[in-house]
Design an enzyme around this catalytic site. Sequence first.
Site, PDB file in Angstrom:
ATOM      1  N   ARG A 124      34.739  82.144  59.028  1.00  0.00           N
ATOM      2  CA  ARG A 124      35.210  82.747  60.285  1.00  0.00           C
ATOM      3  C   ARG A 124      34.249  82.515  61.451  1.00  0.00           C
ATOM      4  NH1 ARG A 124      36.477  86.707  56.509  1.00  0.00           N
ATOM      5  NH2 ARG A 124      38.677  86.646  55.974  1.00  0.00           N
ATOM      6  N   LYS A 148      35.467  72.370  73.306  1.00  0.00           N
ATOM      7  CA  LYS A 148      36.742  71.936  72.710  1.00  0.00           C
ATOM      8  C   LYS A 148      36.421  71.233  71.398  1.00  0.00           C
ATOM      9  CE  LYS A 148      39.871  71.268  76.626  1.00  0.00           C
ATOM     10  NZ  LYS A 148      40.622  70.278  77.411  1.00  0.00           N
ATOM     11  N   GLU A 174      34.203  58.014  81.757  1.00  0.00           N
ATOM     12  CA  GLU A 174      34.190  59.480  81.908  1.00  0.00           C
ATOM     13  C   GLU A 174      33.178  59.896  82.977  1.00  0.00           C
ATOM     14  OE1 GLU A 174      36.414  61.328  80.394  1.00  0.00           O
ATOM     15  OE2 GLU A 174      37.025  60.208  78.610  1.00  0.00           O
ATOM     16  N   LYS A 181      30.611  69.335  84.619  1.00  0.00           N
ATOM     17  CA  LYS A 181      31.464  69.880  83.555  1.00  0.00           C
ATOM     18  C   LYS A 181      31.088  71.343  83.275  1.00  0.00           C
ATOM     19  CE  LYS A 181      33.807  69.322  79.257  1.00  0.00           C
ATOM     20  NZ  LYS A 181      34.287  68.471  78.206  1.00  0.00           N
ATOM     21  N   GLU A 240      40.939  76.487  80.075  1.00  0.00           N
ATOM     22  CA  GLU A 240      41.825  75.555  80.773  1.00  0.00           C
ATOM     23  C   GLU A 240      43.115  76.212  81.256  1.00  0.00           C
ATOM     24  OE1 GLU A 240      41.781  71.484  79.227  1.00  0.00           O
ATOM     25  OE2 GLU A 240      43.827  71.253  79.960  1.00  0.00           O
ATOM     26  N   ARG A 299      39.899  73.509  84.866  1.00  0.00           N
ATOM     27  CA  ARG A 299      39.427  72.631  83.791  1.00  0.00           C
ATOM     28  C   ARG A 299      40.364  71.454  83.579  1.00  0.00           C
ATOM     29  NH1 ARG A 299      36.421  74.039  78.055  1.00  0.00           N
ATOM     30  NH2 ARG A 299      36.252  71.865  77.400  1.00  0.00           N
ATOM     31  N   ASN A 342      41.068  66.269  83.064  1.00  0.00           N
ATOM     32  CA  ASN A 342      42.044  65.382  82.413  1.00  0.00           C
ATOM     33  C   ASN A 342      42.506  64.262  83.338  1.00  0.00           C
ATOM     34  OD1 ASN A 342      41.957  66.903  80.046  1.00  0.00           O
ATOM     35  ND2 ASN A 342      43.521  68.308  80.805  1.00  0.00           N
ATOM     36  N   HIS A 345      44.127  61.124  82.029  1.00  0.00           N
ATOM     37  CA  HIS A 345      44.411  61.311  80.606  1.00  0.00           C
ATOM     38  C   HIS A 345      45.897  61.317  80.258  1.00  0.00           C
ATOM     39  CE1 HIS A 345      40.149  62.030  80.475  1.00  0.00           C
ATOM     40  NE2 HIS A 345      40.158  62.248  79.171  1.00  0.00           N
ATOM     41  N   HIS A 380      46.494  58.735  77.492  1.00  0.00           N
ATOM     42  CA  HIS A 380      46.959  59.052  76.133  1.00  0.00           C
ATOM     43  C   HIS A 380      48.214  58.268  75.799  1.00  0.00           C
ATOM     44  CE1 HIS A 380      44.649  63.120  75.714  1.00  0.00           C
ATOM     45  NE2 HIS A 380      43.892  62.072  75.480  1.00  0.00           N
ATOM     46  N   HIS A 416      39.462  54.914  73.811  1.00  0.00           N
ATOM     47  CA  HIS A 416      39.786  56.066  74.672  1.00  0.00           C
ATOM     48  C   HIS A 416      39.310  55.904  76.132  1.00  0.00           C
ATOM     49  CE1 HIS A 416      40.568  60.229  75.733  1.00  0.00           C
ATOM     50  NE2 HIS A 416      39.318  60.343  76.130  1.00  0.00           N
TER      51      HIS A 416
HETATM   52  P1  NAD Z   1      32.901  58.021  68.133  1.00  0.00           P
HETATM   53  O1  NAD Z   1      32.321  59.325  67.817  1.00  0.00           O
HETATM   54  O2  NAD Z   1      33.913  57.464  67.205  1.00  0.00           O
HETATM   55  O3  NAD Z   1      31.742  56.956  68.359  1.00  0.00           O
HETATM   56  C1  NAD Z   1      32.076  55.620  68.656  1.00  0.00           C
HETATM   57  C2  NAD Z   1      31.378  54.646  67.709  1.00  0.00           C
HETATM   58  O4  NAD Z   1      30.008  54.565  68.076  1.00  0.00           O
HETATM   59  C3  NAD Z   1      31.405  55.065  66.247  1.00  0.00           C
HETATM   60  O5  NAD Z   1      31.553  53.926  65.460  1.00  0.00           O
HETATM   61  C4  NAD Z   1      29.999  55.658  66.020  1.00  0.00           C
HETATM   62  O6  NAD Z   1      29.594  55.531  64.688  1.00  0.00           O
HETATM   63  C5  NAD Z   1      29.180  54.790  66.926  1.00  0.00           C
HETATM   64  N1  NAD Z   1      27.960  55.398  67.458  1.00  0.00           N
HETATM   65  C6  NAD Z   1      27.771  56.658  67.877  1.00  0.00           C
HETATM   66  N2  NAD Z   1      26.559  56.791  68.444  1.00  0.00           N
HETATM   67  C7  NAD Z   1      25.961  55.583  68.349  1.00  0.00           C
HETATM   68  C8  NAD Z   1      24.704  55.078  68.774  1.00  0.00           C
HETATM   69  N3  NAD Z   1      23.834  55.836  69.462  1.00  0.00           N
HETATM   70  N4  NAD Z   1      24.421  53.780  68.512  1.00  0.00           N
HETATM   71  C9  NAD Z   1      25.336  52.977  67.865  1.00  0.00           C
HETATM   72  N5  NAD Z   1      26.536  53.394  67.463  1.00  0.00           N
HETATM   73  C10 NAD Z   1      26.852  54.693  67.713  1.00  0.00           C
HETATM   74  O7  NAD Z   1      33.621  58.035  69.581  1.00  0.00           O
HETATM   75  P2  NAD Z   1      33.314  58.735  70.966  1.00  0.00           P
HETATM   76  O8  NAD Z   1      33.841  57.805  71.976  1.00  0.00           O
HETATM   77  O9  NAD Z   1      31.925  59.237  71.064  1.00  0.00           O
HETATM   78  O10 NAD Z   1      34.253  60.020  70.891  1.00  0.00           O
HETATM   79  C11 NAD Z   1      35.643  59.911  70.832  1.00  0.00           C
HETATM   80  C12 NAD Z   1      36.203  61.218  70.324  1.00  0.00           C
HETATM   81  O11 NAD Z   1      35.840  62.261  71.236  1.00  0.00           O
HETATM   82  C13 NAD Z   1      37.710  61.227  70.237  1.00  0.00           C
HETATM   83  O12 NAD Z   1      38.091  61.746  68.993  1.00  0.00           O
HETATM   84  C14 NAD Z   1      38.149  62.166  71.360  1.00  0.00           C
HETATM   85  O13 NAD Z   1      39.328  62.861  71.044  1.00  0.00           O
HETATM   86  C15 NAD Z   1      36.970  63.097  71.439  1.00  0.00           C
HETATM   87  N6  NAD Z   1      36.788  63.757  72.740  1.00  0.00           N
HETATM   88  C16 NAD Z   1      36.591  65.090  72.729  1.00  0.00           C
HETATM   89  C17 NAD Z   1      36.387  65.743  73.922  1.00  0.00           C
HETATM   90  C18 NAD Z   1      36.098  67.214  73.904  1.00  0.00           C
HETATM   91  O14 NAD Z   1      36.049  67.833  74.977  1.00  0.00           O
HETATM   92  N7  NAD Z   1      35.857  67.798  72.756  1.00  0.00           N
HETATM   93  C19 NAD Z   1      36.372  65.046  75.129  1.00  0.00           C
HETATM   94  C20 NAD Z   1      36.571  63.674  75.102  1.00  0.00           C
HETATM   95  C21 NAD Z   1      36.787  63.038  73.889  1.00  0.00           C
HETATM   96  N1  GLY Z   2      37.484  66.611  78.050  1.00  0.00           N
HETATM   97  C1  GLY Z   2      38.204  67.567  78.785  1.00  0.00           C
HETATM   98  C2  GLY Z   2      37.724  68.974  78.605  1.00  0.00           C
HETATM   99  O1  GLY Z   2      36.743  69.214  77.962  1.00  0.00           O
HETATM  100  O2  GLY Z   2      38.339  69.861  79.098  1.00  0.00           O
END
Ligand code: NAD
Ligand code: GLY
Length: 369
Positions: free
Chosen positions: A126, A148, A190, A232, A242, A246, A250, A253, A257, A271
């Site tokens: 929890r 998030k 971003e 942010k 949001e 917030r 997006n 986005h 998406h 992405h």
């Molecule tokens: P990811 O976590 O898949 O990383 C991308 C690639 O880079 C992976 O292969 C990883 O192993 C590699 N990697 C990571 N750090 C590295 C480093 N320092 N050196 C070499 N390789 C490295 O992708 P991402 O782009 O970081 O994140 C995408 C995800 O984030 C999606 O699932 C998306 O939905 C999510 N997201 C969440 C939010 C939120 O607010 N929570 C916002 C935007 C995106």
């Molecule tokens: N990435 C959008 C948010 O965190 O609201």
Amino acid sequence: MSELITVGLGTRAYDIHVGTGMLARAGALLKPLLSKNGGKAIVPVVTDSHVADLHLAPLMDVLRQSGIEARAIVMAPGEVSKSFAGLERLSGALLDMEIDRKGLVIALGGGVIGDLTGFAAGVLKRGVAFAQIPTTLLAQVDSSVGGKTAINAAQGKNLIGMFHQPRIVIADTALLKTLPKRELLAGYAEVVKYGAMGDELFFEWLEVHGAAALAGDEAANVRAVAHSCRMKADIVARDERETGDRALLNLGHTFGHALEAATGFSDRLIHGEAVAIGMALAFQLSVKLGLCPGQDAQRFTRHLKAIGLPCTISDIAGARPSAGELIRHMAHDKKVADGKLTFILLRGLGQAFVTSDVPLEAVKEVLAA
Ligand code: NAD
Ligand code: GLY
């Protein structure tokens, strides 16, 4: 060279530490959180195998030097881990480590590891605290901040999730040196988003210094990451769930998406690239509706091109998705309220606003252009 930003969420407020070599301070920064929690001695560090090969050992060393006993849980890289199967594996591993409710879980990785670990920590017993050590540019400027967390469902991305704020974010910009160029550029989309959305002066700064940041200039990197996090943090403090502002985060986005869905969430379009094209389309739609000066849209696209990001649907390799297909994907997106598509449009650079009052015909024309 470092900057400190606080996310002002009252009793759940937390600090974001941005700097070169910040990983070396992780032990000192995390230790007070552990003793306050008084939890189990062993601290889980969740990461993926790419990041583990590159950055896990130095983190484990600094934790050890601070007297923190840590154990790694290494997940498969990529979206495959942000799944029910990934969650099952991770929560099983955390339970096997006998983490208790006063424990702390560390997420070391990109947005995938941050989102998965945050969600697992949020539901485990929890709710267990977690710390973010983001290793991609996208994670440092966006996903590690704001709470998030989610996994994906068969019906779509990020559909099973919760708000669960981290206790601390430690963003070491030096870790970005090992990031593949394509991932770095995708994260940069971003960064540009913050300028386009709400800060023309920051956009102007990026026009001058963005290329240097991407080339590894440390001062430029720290400034770009810290400024993005500051923007942010400010928005999250005002609108954590949001219900208003917030949504401005997006920008790009809704289109993005749909493009990701139409390209099967594959390597054809990652992405941040989809967000870059999506933002350019949001500018075009705003110009078409007479809301935004054409020169602002051109200036925005010019910067994306100069930096090497895609900015039109034609920049995507392979068969071009049709306007009809993209609209169908948008209709399935989370950002649909009362049957109307929600868009973030612009009155100019740095002046984004949320609207559901957009004629579908205009959207179709922009997607077909
Ligand atoms: P990811 O976590 O898949 O990383 C991308 C690639 O880079 C992976 O292969 C990883 O192993 C590699 N990697 C990571 N750090 C590295 C480093 N320092 N050196 C070499 N390789 C490295 O992708 P991402 O782009 O970081 O994140 C995408 C995800 O984030 C999606 O699932 C998306 O939905 C999510 N997201 C969440 C939010 C939120 O607010 N929570 C916002 C935007 C995106
Ligand atoms: N990435 C959008 C948010 O965190 O609201």
